[in-house]
Design an enzyme around this catalytic site. Sequence first.
Site, mmCIF file in Angstrom:
data_model
loop_
_atom_site.group_PDB
_atom_site.id
_atom_site.type_symbol
_atom_site.label_atom_id
_atom_site.label_comp_id
_atom_site.label_asym_id
_atom_site.label_seq_id
_atom_site.Cartn_x
_atom_site.Cartn_y
_atom_site.Cartn_z
ATOM 1 N N CYS A 1 2.583 1.683 11.659
ATOM 2 C CA CYS A 1 3.717 2.346 11.423
ATOM 3 C C CYS A 1 4.202 3.350 12.343
ATOM 4 C CB CYS A 1 3.562 3.064 10.083
ATOM 5 S SG CYS A 1 2.775 2.164 8.929
ATOM 6 N N GLY B 1 0.856 -1.124 0.103
ATOM 7 C CA GLY B 1 0.069 0.041 0.023
ATOM 8 C C GLY B 1 0.752 1.152 -0.132
ATOM 9 N N THR B 2 1.911 1.195 0.575
ATOM 10 C CA THR B 2 2.780 2.234 0.939
ATOM 11 C C THR B 2 3.194 2.814 -0.705
ATOM 12 O OG1 THR B 2 3.482 1.829 3.242
ATOM 13 C CG2 THR B 2 4.714 3.392 1.820
ATOM 14 N N ASN C 1 -7.957 3.336 9.124
ATOM 15 C CA ASN C 1 -7.219 2.208 9.692
ATOM 16 C C ASN C 1 -7.187 2.444 11.407
ATOM 17 O OD1 ASN C 1 -5.231 4.120 8.759
ATOM 18 N ND2 ASN C 1 -3.918 3.350 10.093
ATOM 19 N N THR D 1 12.775 -7.030 -10.517
ATOM 20 C CA THR D 1 11.943 -8.573 -10.759
ATOM 21 C C THR D 1 10.677 -8.857 -9.662
ATOM 22 O OG1 THR D 1 14.256 -9.534 -11.338
ATOM 23 C CG2 THR D 1 12.645 -11.005 -10.618
ATOM 24 N N SER E 1 -3.315 -3.943 -0.408
ATOM 25 C CA SER E 1 -2.236 -4.729 0.165
ATOM 26 C C SER E 1 -2.550 -6.067 0.565
ATOM 27 C CB SER E 1 -1.581 -3.888 1.195
ATOM 28 O OG SER E 1 -0.433 -4.237 1.690
ATOM 29 N N ALA E 2 -1.835 -6.978 -0.094
ATOM 30 C CA ALA E 2 -2.376 -8.317 0.368
ATOM 31 C C ALA E 2 -2.390 -8.743 1.682
ATOM 32 C CB ALA E 2 -1.366 -9.548 -0.389
ATOM 33 N N HIS E 3 -1.492 -8.264 2.790
ATOM 34 C CA HIS E 3 -1.480 -8.721 3.943
ATOM 35 C C HIS E 3 -2.422 -8.225 4.911
ATOM 36 C CE1 HIS E 3 0.576 -5.212 6.303
ATOM 37 N NE2 HIS E 3 0.758 -4.694 4.910
ATOM 38 N N GLN F 1 -7.502 -0.669 3.596
ATOM 39 C CA GLN F 1 -8.165 -1.438 4.794
ATOM 40 C C GLN F 1 -9.581 -2.044 4.132
ATOM 41 O OE1 GLN F 1 -7.522 -2.152 7.766
ATOM 42 N NE2 GLN F 1 -5.628 -0.993 8.040
HETATM 43 C C1 LIG Z 1 -4.915 2.580 5.238
HETATM 44 C C2 LIG Z 1 -3.759 2.247 4.893
HETATM 45 N N1 LIG Z 1 -2.808 2.745 4.129
HETATM 46 C C3 LIG Z 1 -1.669 2.196 3.636
HETATM 47 C C4 LIG Z 1 -0.965 1.350 4.588
HETATM 48 C C5 LIG Z 1 0.227 0.978 4.096
HETATM 49 O O1 LIG Z 1 0.467 -0.536 3.588
HETATM 50 P P1 LIG Z 1 1.548 -1.265 3.429
HETATM 51 O O2 LIG Z 1 1.654 -2.023 4.895
HETATM 52 O O3 LIG Z 1 1.190 -2.403 2.613
HETATM 53 O O4 LIG Z 1 2.684 -0.485 2.897
HETATM 54 C C6 LIG Z 1 -1.675 0.856 5.587
HETATM 55 C C7 LIG Z 1 -1.190 -0.026 6.582
HETATM 56 O O5 LIG Z 1 -1.304 0.012 7.784
HETATM 57 C C8 LIG Z 1 -2.988 1.421 6.103
HETATM 58 O O6 LIG Z 1 -3.673 0.984 7.084
#
Ligand SMILES: Cc1ncc(COP(=O)(O)O)c(C=O)c1O
Length: 375
Positions: free
Chosen positions: A325, A70-71, A151, A237, A199-201, A179
């Site tokens: 984060c 996501g970042t 989030n 890659t 974001s897959a995780h 989210q």
């Molecule tokens: C709303 C939101 N955006 C972006 C991110 C960042 O995603 P990633 O951990 O895949 O970089 C998060 C992760 O906590 C999130 O909750």
Amino acid sequence: MSIYFDNAATTQIDPRVVQSMLPYLENYYGNPSSIHAMGRKTRTAIEQARKFVANSINASTAEVFFTSGGTESNNLVLTTAIRDMGVTRIISSPIEHHCVMHTIEHLCHCQEVNIEMVPLDALGRVDPAAVEKLLKSSKEKTLVSLMHANNEIGNITDLDNISAICKEHGALLHSDTVQTFGHYHWDVQKLPVDFLTGSAHKFHGPKGVGILYCNGDNPVKPLIHGGAQERNMRAGTENLYGIVGLEAALKIALEEMEQDQKYVQSLKDYAIEQLKATIPDVGFNGDYAGNSLYTVLNVAFPGDNPYLLFNLDIMGICASGGSACSSGSDTGSHVLRALHGPKAPTSVRFSFSRFNKREEVDVLVAKLQEMVLVK
Ligand SMILES: Cc1ncc(COP(=O)(O)O)c(C=O)c1O
């Protein structure tokens, strides 16, 4: 045995997802850019995953890119909008994730870009009329960047209305859907947005792999330069087994979405009911009873409880004070500050998943009662 209530930070990978990835870790290791059979095999796996993601949101495969998460997806959108698409103004909110907020701050610092923050109401909600008012105030080329769901407090933004408003005023719309991707159905034909990120995780897939949807009308350019991967949009890659795992996780999420939503919402509702019944004056941050993520509950505790999160950790309960984060820093939550100012109550975010059990909520509530009432 720990109890994991930090699913907004990351989720447990589904064992079925692990199974789908194993052949690509053990046997199919060819570089997807290689033209031999091993390379063609892994290239096919990536393109199949892209097709699946694109179909799932009613987009074309040319509009879907794989990233590291996501970042990166959010950084790419904001950077390319300003650098390559003539955007000179960004409208956003004070409760965006740091990967959006800090990127906007950085871009404003380095380039001629204006940033305007849309005001929030007492529950932290964005009023689409406030977005419209800002859009009407200037003819500058504007990107509206508003997360679909927060989030930390779980508020869901009214993207239906905001999308229509952006269209009417010729503004681009980016939504950080990290989210909600894999948690709700998406159709970019019915709900037009220019950029979505996932974001897959966050939906029981592997870490380090993300999605970027860019509407085909937007001439996006890369953030990372080098090889021709991702149709020249992202060099390097590919994270092959991550992409395969993302596809498997999304398949499961879509197939089981209705039952998961219902079950996880029932855990959240049960936690609310039990906390209200056992802890006098307990509160909940955000629009928890309104348009709110079924996974996230942000609880405001009465009195002074500076060690609550720490003590929960000692008891084996994983929860969170802010976003994942920022949990390592002592600056507190920018989201709670935006809602309550500097005197934000002691708050803990509990976030649930299909792997949680009702009995775990009972344990949590009993421990919280002990900690908050018997000090
Ligand atoms: C709303 C939101 N955006 C972006 C991110 C960042 O995603 P990633 O951990 O895949 O970089 C998060 C992760 O906590 C999130 O909750």
